[in-house]
Write an enzyme that holds these catalytic residues in place. Structure first.
Site, PDB file in Angstrom:
ATOM      1  N   TYR A 199       0.769  -1.189   0.087  1.00  0.00           N
ATOM      2  CA  TYR A 199      -0.010  -0.021   0.049  1.00  0.00           C
ATOM      3  C   TYR A 199       0.889   1.202   0.005  1.00  0.00           C
ATOM      4  O   TYR A 199       0.240   2.410  -0.423  1.00  0.00           O
ATOM      5  CB  TYR A 199      -0.988   0.031   1.319  1.00  0.00           C
ATOM      6  CG  TYR A 199      -2.066  -0.766   1.180  1.00  0.00           C
ATOM      7  CD1 TYR A 199      -2.043  -1.971   1.024  1.00  0.00           C
ATOM      8  CD2 TYR A 199      -3.447  -0.105   1.197  1.00  0.00           C
ATOM      9  CE1 TYR A 199      -3.164  -2.744   0.738  1.00  0.00           C
ATOM     10  CE2 TYR A 199      -4.567  -0.780   1.108  1.00  0.00           C
ATOM     11  CZ  TYR A 199      -4.522  -2.494   0.986  1.00  0.00           C
ATOM     12  OH  TYR A 199      -5.738  -3.003   0.707  1.00  0.00           O
TER      13      TYR A 199
ATOM     14  N   ASP B  81     -12.445  -9.703   4.574  1.00  0.00           N
ATOM     15  CA  ASP B  81     -13.717  -9.327   3.895  1.00  0.00           C
ATOM     16  C   ASP B  81     -14.215 -10.644   3.498  1.00  0.00           C
ATOM     17  O   ASP B  81     -15.603 -11.012   3.571  1.00  0.00           O
ATOM     18  CB  ASP B  81     -13.395  -8.481   2.246  1.00  0.00           C
ATOM     19  CG  ASP B  81     -13.888  -7.172   2.530  1.00  0.00           C
ATOM     20  OD1 ASP B  81     -13.460  -6.579   3.516  1.00  0.00           O
ATOM     21  OD2 ASP B  81     -14.257  -6.503   1.580  1.00  0.00           O
TER      22      ASP B  81
ATOM     23  N   LYS C 123       3.192 -15.412   2.035  1.00  0.00           N
ATOM     24  CA  LYS C 123       3.472 -16.218   0.832  1.00  0.00           C
ATOM     25  C   LYS C 123       4.933 -16.326   0.575  1.00  0.00           C
ATOM     26  O   LYS C 123       5.600 -15.945  -0.336  1.00  0.00           O
ATOM     27  CB  LYS C 123       2.772 -15.343  -0.447  1.00  0.00           C
ATOM     28  CG  LYS C 123       2.813 -15.979  -1.743  1.00  0.00           C
ATOM     29  CD  LYS C 123       1.663 -16.864  -1.854  1.00  0.00           C
ATOM     30  CE  LYS C 123       1.800 -17.602  -3.307  1.00  0.00           C
ATOM     31  NZ  LYS C 123       0.879 -18.833  -3.502  1.00  0.00           N
TER      32      LYS C 123
ATOM     33  N   ASP D 224      -2.886 -18.479   0.161  1.00  0.00           N
ATOM     34  CA  ASP D 224      -4.013 -19.055  -0.609  1.00  0.00           C
ATOM     35  C   ASP D 224      -4.964 -20.252   0.221  1.00  0.00           C
ATOM     36  O   ASP D 224      -5.892 -20.359   0.060  1.00  0.00           O
ATOM     37  CB  ASP D 224      -3.349 -19.761  -1.828  1.00  0.00           C
ATOM     38  CG  ASP D 224      -2.142 -20.557  -1.762  1.00  0.00           C
ATOM     39  OD1 ASP D 224      -1.443 -20.407  -0.616  1.00  0.00           O
ATOM     40  OD2 ASP D 224      -1.275 -20.695  -2.766  1.00  0.00           O
TER      41      ASP D 224
ATOM     42  N   ASP E 293      -6.332  -7.110   4.119  1.00  0.00           N
ATOM     43  CA  ASP E 293      -7.602  -6.711   3.668  1.00  0.00           C
ATOM     44  C   ASP E 293      -8.412  -7.538   3.085  1.00  0.00           C
ATOM     45  O   ASP E 293      -9.786  -7.612   3.406  1.00  0.00           O
ATOM     46  CB  ASP E 293      -6.947  -5.490   2.800  1.00  0.00           C
ATOM     47  CG  ASP E 293      -8.187  -4.854   1.876  1.00  0.00           C
ATOM     48  OD1 ASP E 293      -9.018  -4.331   2.624  1.00  0.00           O
ATOM     49  OD2 ASP E 293      -8.162  -5.071   0.591  1.00  0.00           O
TER      50      ASP E 293
END
Ligand code: NAD
Ligand code: IPM
Ligand code: MN
Length: 357
Positions: free
Chosen positions: A139, A245, A185, A217, A241
Site C-alpha cells: 500500500y 472481507d 506467501k 492461498d 484486507d
C-alpha cells in the site's frame, strides 16, 4: 471525564450508519452517565467536494487531538478520477496517525450462525481476530508507477514493522486461546520469507503461545472451511484486507464487521471493515451493526468502558435474535428501524435490570 471523539461520517452509506452509531452512543451515554464531546469533520469524497482535499489539515488536526476517532466509510464513483482520491486520504490518515495495527474480530454468535450463507455448524465455530499490518507493505511502498504500457507497485517491509505487528498479535493471543497463525506467501515473496523468519524469532518471547505458518492461498480456503482452526491471524496489509472481507461471510454480512486501528500511543481509529457501499447508499437499507460494533470497540479499547459496550452488544444480540434484520441478512428492517430497535432494547434491558452483566 469528557472524552473527545472526532467523527468522520464520509461518503455513501457512511452518514447513514454513523447516525446509527452516534444514536446508540447517545443512548448509552444517558443510561450510564458518560460524557463525550463530538467533533465532526469532512473526510474522503465529501472533503474533496468542499476542500479539493480528501484529508484537509483541519480534519487531520481534529483527529490528532482526539481521544478516539470514529470513521464510517469513504469513496465512491464520483471521486475515482480525482487527483487525490478518498482512498488516498484514508491511507494518509492511517500513516499520519501511525495506525500500524488493524484489529478485525470475527465472531459468530448463535443468532448469526443461522444467517450465514455457510453451513451453520461450520460458521458457528468462528471466533478469531485478524491482526492486519496497516501502515506499510504494498500500500505504501515506492516506487509506484503507471504508464500507458506498464505499472509498478512495490511491496516493502522493514524488520521493525514486521516485528511490532507480530508482537501485537502475540499480546492479543495471550488474552485469547494463545494460538497465532502467521499468514504469508513465503514460498514466493521475499517480504514473506523475512516475515516468517521474524515470526519464529518473536515467538521465542511468547513460549506460552503456539505459532503456525500458513500460506495465504490455503488460508483463504481454510478460513471458511475450518474457521475453528484460527484464533489470531497476523498478516501483511494486503492479505489482511482481502482475508477479512472473506471472513465476513462467516457471520453472514460485511455489514457486521468492525475494526480498531492502533498506534503505539496516539488516538485509535474505529471503523467498519467495509466501504461506502454506493450500490445501496441513500436507501436506508445498510446494516448499521458494523458501525455500532465500531462504537463498542471504541468504548472498550480506548475508554475501558467494558460494561457499557457489553450492554450494547447484548441489545444487538437480542434484536437479531428477535428476527429484526436488515436486507443484507435477509430481513426487511430499515437502517433506522434496526437502530431504533437496538435503542429500545437497550432502554428496556436497563429498566428490567436485565443488563447487569
Ligand atoms: P463495499 O464494502 O463498499 O461494498 C461491498 C458490498 O457489500 C456491496 O454490495 C455493499 O452494498 C455491501 N455492504 C457493505 N457494507 C454494507 C452494510 N453496512 N450493510 C449492507 N451491505 C453492505 O465495497 P466496494 O463496493 O468494493 O467499494 C465501494 C467504495 O468504498 C470504493 O470507493 C472503495 O474504495 C471504498 N472503500 C472504503 C473503505 C473505507 O472507508 N474504509 C473500505 C472499503 C472500500
Ligand atoms: C479497508 C479498505 C481500504 C484498504 C481502502 C479503501 C483503501 O478496503 O479499509 O479495508 O484497502 O485498506
Ligand atoms: Mn478492505
Amino acid at each position: 471525564m469528557t472524552k473527545k471523539i472526532t467523527v468522520l461520517a464520509g461518503d455513501g452509506i457512511g452518514p447513514e450508519i454513523m447516525a446509527a452509531g452516534l444514536a446508540v452512543l447517545q443512548t448509552i451515554s444517558e443510561l450510564d452517565q458518560l460524557s463525550f464531546e463530538i467533533t465532526t469533520a469532512d473526510f474522503g469524497g465529501i472533503a474533496i467536494d468542499h476542500f479539493v482535499d480528501p484529508l484537509p489539515p483541519a480534519t487531520l488536526s481534529a483527529c490528532q487531538t482526539a481521544d478516539a476517532i470514529l470513521l464510517a466509510a469513504i469513496g465512491g464513483p464520483n471521486w475515482e478520477q480525482a487527483k487525490r482520491t478518498p482512498e488516498m486520504g484514508l491511507l494518509a490518515l492511517r500513516q499520519a496517525l501511525q495506525l500500524f495495527a488493524n484489529l478485525r474480530p470475527i465472531k459468530v454468535t448463535p443468532a448469526l450462525s443461522k444467517l450465514s450463507p455457510l453451513k451453520a455448524e461450520i460458521a458457528e465455530k468462528a471466533d478469531f481476530i485478524v491482526v492486519r499490518e496497516l501502515t506499510s507493505g504494498i500500500y505504501f511502498g515506492t516506487p509506484r508507477e503507471r504508464t500507458e504500457t506498464s505499472a509498478l507497485d512495490t511491496n516493502t517491509y522493514q524488520a521493525d514493522e514486521i516485528k511490532r505487528i507480530l508482537k501485537k498479535a502475540f499480546e492479543i493471543a495471550r488474552t485469547r486461546k494463545k494460538k497465532v497463525t502467521s499468514v504469508d506467501k513465503a514460498n514466493v515473496l521475499a517480504t514473506s520469507k523475512l516475515w516468517r523468519q521474524l515470526a519464529e524469532e518473536v515467538a521465542e518471547d511468547y513460549p506460552d503461545c503456539t505459532l503456525q505458518h500458513q500460506y495465504v492461498d490455503s488460508a483463504a480456503m481454510k478460513i471458511i472451511a475450518q474457521p475453528e482452526e484460527f484464533d489470531v491471524i497476523v498478516t501483511e496489509n494486503l492479505f489482511g484486507d482481502i482475508l477479512s472481507d472473506e471472513a465476513s461471510v462467516l457471520p453472514g454480512s460485511l455489514g457486521l464487521l468492525a475494526s480498531g486501528s492502533h498506534s503505539i500511543n496516539g488516538p485509535s481509529l474505529y471503523e467498519p471493515i467495509h466501504g461506502s457501499a454506493p450500490d445501496i447508499a441513500g436507501t436506508d437499507t445498510a446494516n448499521p451493526l458494523s458501525m455500532i460494533y465500531s462504537v463498542t470497540m471504541m468504548l472498550k479499547e480506548s475508554f475501558g468502558l467494558i460494561t457499557s459496550a457489553e450492554k450494547i452488544e447484548q441489545a444487538c444480540d437480542e434484536v437479531l435474535g428477535n428476527g429484526v434484520l436488515t436486507k443484507d441478512l435477509g430481513g426487511t428492517a430499515k437502517t433506522t428501524e434496526f437502530t431504533a430497535a437496538v435503542i429500545k432494547q437497550l432502554k428496556e434491558d436497563e429498566a428490567d435490570g436485565k443488563n447487569i452483566i
